[in-house]
Design a protein around this motif. Sequence first.
Motif, short mmCIF file in Angstrom:
data_model
loop_
_atom_site.label_atom_id
_atom_site.label_comp_id
_atom_site.label_asym_id
_atom_site.label_seq_id
_atom_site.Cartn_x
_atom_site.Cartn_y
_atom_site.Cartn_z
N SER A 1 0.81 -1.21 0.00
CA SER A 1 0.00 0.00 0.00
C SER A 1 0.85 1.26 0.00
CB SER A 1 -0.92 0.01 1.22
OG SER A 1 -0.16 0.11 2.41
N GLY A 2 2.10 1.15 0.44
CA GLY A 2 2.97 2.31 0.49
C GLY A 2 2.74 3.18 1.71
N LYS A 3 1.79 2.82 2.57
CA LYS A 3 1.50 3.62 3.76
C LYS A 3 2.49 3.27 4.87
CE LYS A 3 -3.45 3.81 2.75
NZ LYS A 3 -4.81 3.47 3.23
N PRO A 4 2.94 4.29 5.63
CA PRO A 4 3.94 4.03 6.68
C PRO A 4 3.47 3.02 7.72
CG PRO A 4 3.69 6.39 6.28
CD PRO A 4 2.60 5.71 5.50
N GLU A 5 2.13 2.99 8.00
CA GLU A 5 1.64 2.05 9.01
C GLU A 5 1.58 0.62 8.51
OE1 GLU A 5 -1.99 4.08 7.12
OE2 GLU A 5 0.01 4.63 7.82
N ASP A 6 1.70 0.43 7.17
CA ASP A 6 1.64 -0.92 6.60
C ASP A 6 3.06 -1.49 6.52
OD1 ASP A 6 0.89 -3.25 5.39
OD2 ASP A 6 0.70 -2.38 3.39
N LEU A 7 3.57 -1.89 7.67
CA LEU A 7 4.93 -2.41 7.72
C LEU A 7 4.94 -3.92 7.62
CD1 LEU A 7 6.57 -0.28 10.56
CD2 LEU A 7 6.81 0.01 8.10
N VAL A 8 5.91 -4.44 6.89
CA VAL A 8 6.13 -5.89 6.80
C VAL A 8 7.52 -6.17 7.36
CG1 VAL A 8 6.36 -7.85 5.26
CG2 VAL A 8 4.65 -6.10 4.77
N TRP A 9 7.57 -7.04 8.34
CA TRP A 9 8.86 -7.37 8.93
C TRP A 9 9.54 -8.48 8.13
CZ3 TRP A 9 11.43 -5.02 12.92
CH2 TRP A 9 10.72 -4.01 13.58
N MET A 10 10.85 -8.27 7.92
CA MET A 10 11.61 -9.19 7.08
C MET A 10 12.87 -9.62 7.83
SD MET A 10 12.82 -8.62 3.13
CE MET A 10 13.68 -7.08 3.46
N ASP A 11 13.16 -10.92 7.78
CA ASP A 11 14.39 -11.45 8.37
C ASP A 11 15.57 -11.12 7.48
OD1 ASP A 11 13.51 -12.72 10.74
OD2 ASP A 11 12.60 -14.30 9.53
N ILE A 12 16.65 -10.66 8.10
CA ILE A 12 17.90 -10.38 7.38
C ILE A 12 18.98 -11.31 7.93
CG2 ILE A 12 19.62 -8.64 6.79
CD1 ILE A 12 16.90 -8.01 5.67
N VAL A 13 19.60 -12.08 7.05
CA VAL A 13 20.67 -12.99 7.45
C VAL A 13 21.88 -12.70 6.58
CG1 VAL A 13 21.40 -15.39 7.65
CG2 VAL A 13 19.04 -14.78 8.16
N ARG A 14 23.02 -12.54 7.23
CA ARG A 14 24.27 -12.31 6.50
C ARG A 14 25.29 -13.33 6.97
NH1 ARG A 14 28.54 -8.68 7.84
NH2 ARG A 14 29.94 -8.32 6.09
N GLY A 15 25.77 -14.17 6.04
CA GLY A 15 26.70 -15.21 6.44
C GLY A 15 27.42 -15.82 5.24
N SER A 16 28.21 -16.85 5.55
CA SER A 16 28.97 -17.52 4.50
C SER A 16 28.07 -18.46 3.71
CB SER A 16 30.13 -18.29 5.12
OG SER A 16 29.64 -19.32 5.96
N LYS A 17 28.57 -18.94 2.57
CA LYS A 17 27.79 -19.82 1.71
C LYS A 17 27.46 -21.15 2.40
CE LYS A 17 29.76 -17.86 -2.53
NZ LYS A 17 30.61 -18.10 -3.72
N SER A 18 28.33 -21.55 3.34
CA SER A 18 28.10 -22.83 4.03
C SER A 18 26.85 -22.79 4.91
CB SER A 18 29.32 -23.19 4.89
OG SER A 18 29.55 -22.19 5.88
#
Length: 779
Positions: free
Chosen positions: A491-508
């Motif tokens: 919707s583009g509205k500030p109140e319409d937030l979607v939480w997303m997991d962020i993972v940063r690591g090696s290929k293993s």
Amino acid sequence: MSFYHLLRLIIRGWWHDRLFTVVSWGSLVIGILCASLLGTFVLHEYNIHADIPDGNRILRLTQSVSMGKKAESSFIYGPDVPRIVAAFPEIETALRTRVRDNVQAVYRNESLPIGKFVQADSTFLMFFPLETVAGNLHETLIRTDALALEEATAVRIFGSTDCVGEVLKITADGNASLMVVGAVFRNPYRGMLPVNMLGGFADASFGESCFIKLREGTDVAAFRRKFSETSLPTVLGEGHLGTLTLQESYFDTDLQDFVLLHRSSVVLAMGGIIALLVLLVACFNYINLGLARLLRQVHTLHIEIFAGASRKDIYRRLFWDTCLLIGFAFLCAFLLMNDVLPLFNRLMAAHLTMEYLLSARVLPWLLSGGVILAVVPSVYISGRLQSLTESDYRLFYRGKMRRLMVSCFQVGQLVVTMALLSVFFIIHNQLDLVEKDNKRFENVIDVFAEKSWGAPVSSWMDKVSACQEVEAVTLSETGLFEESMAVVGESGKPEDLVWMDIVRGSKSLLDFYRMELVDSAETARLLPTVPHPVIVNETFIKQFVPESDNPVGKPVSHYIPDDSDMEGKTIVGVIRDFRKRSLGESVWPLLMQVEDVAGSDYQTLSIRVKEGETARFLKRLEQIWTENYPEQPFLYLDIGMILKETNKDVFMLSDMLTFYVIVSLLMTFFGLYSLVRYTIRLRLREIALRKIHGATSGHLLKLLLSPYLICLVAAFVITVPSVYAFMLFWLEQFAYSVPISAMDFVLPLLVTSGITLLTVVENVYKAVKMNPSEVIKIE
């Protein structure tokens, strides 16, 4: 007739019908014990807020957030609280709290983990008046260099509660400080508010949760309406906050909260239902066996009347016979509660005590139940039985009315047993869904070390990998659970937030957590050619990628354009969705950055330990940690326990059902065994005459077994639709649930049928082997 002689007659009757007495008494003891404990548990949990003084005037502040789905959170920014309080004259005071994570207390070079360290305003005691064991709680909360310890925690660290003035080195969230023990307390509200360590705020901006206390006489309902309509500061700017009573908060399992515990109201309701069902099984056993025993009692009573016993004596004997048996069962069940209570508390994660069971809130209910259970059947049986002639009773017992009544009780008993078994199998299947997801996290240990602490975790990774208890290791920035970000939805509205997991690591990391790629060949081709490769999950595709679009090979910024962190990153693959939270929550979108950067750039080492080797490996890991970070306490996360903790209600319900299903099956087996034995004994003359006239064993087996088979079919027909409807409702609370299959009902039918067949065949075999002429002589 004196009471002494009356008691002798009753005990002689019990001894003469030993099987009836033992099975009836045992069933009643188990039924009353289980029902009383579960009933007390439901009463305690439903009124858990009642122990808090002025608990009806305390409200929690909440606000709506998007956590994969719209949900309520207890997070309130600390500096906003004074403005909120000032806007409402009805508010007497407010309390801000914060829970510290990964807390260790170091005393005499020994590091001990602390369960829950709560920091709070000095108004904490106005909301939750803890019992002071030593020191001064109020002064401790005012000071920033002091803390209070819960009684059991103080004993665990110092060996006693005489520890006021001692100094502890406290490490929380990676920060260490010296703090003085200012008080020791006892927490009577640990069922709702578990606190092992309590301290004041060094900075009020740290407040993360807020309670308000209304002035006495305030209309709570009117205030809540006014509060919800008032514009107040939220995490997204000006908006509206919500309120929850302590009871509502306790039963709101969807509330994002770190301060108070929560209990599923569904688990509570199922606990109450199971308590009634187990008590019903016990009562059915008693009634069925009582009907089978009555013929002999009628015969005996008429002999006593012929010998000169008055109607009053007969009434007294029948009344006390029933009353003493049920009353004795109730007394034994009550005495056993003290021994069974620790097991029950572990099973239900409860905090029941004998003091609570003997309190004015519970004891009257238990005694009332015992009196009703003992007196009502006694009055009915004694009044009814003495008015029957033996011929009247024989006509009743062998007529259609008797068969209908006994069949109804048998069907009821079988319905309860089948229902408990069906519910158990369905919940166990749901539990298997949790354990299937938990396989990828099983025996996984995460160790985090900040770069500023010294050597990077990659420098001692090989030493860990060389341990014989270790199966695999991998590096990442914060592991698989710690980092997330909010993205504006479609919707583009500030109140319409979607939480997303962020993972940063090696290929293993992909192989370590056994992640399944949708197109592994394409991902393997793109990985070496892209400078900043990113792998997303199926939920990310559903949330951000149009249906006709293939995101592989395209930049992330094409789908999340307003985030500068996404610049230069390219999607190289898609992994199948996997769950790492409660089954009640949807899978979040996942964005995994897999880069072969210098190992020193990562701060988390994930270790998969071989089955059964975790305890031994942790000792070795602590040694390696101390060699590299002598100034830092050893901290780790057991990742396998995280998913179990988020689904603890399912595990608890499964454990509870396992216990009560076993109890129900045992009572059903012994009840059926005793009833069949009594029934066949009453029909021995009929069986002998049929044998004399040429009836075979198979014919007799069919004759005696058919009523029980009809009862099994009737019970099955009643059980299937009722359990299906109830469990379908229960499964709706999960975002991911198992389907209800036919085997969930067929298996209980087979189990109960097996018990019935075994019981009937064994007793019929004995009856058929008897000499018909001897039977007729005896009868």
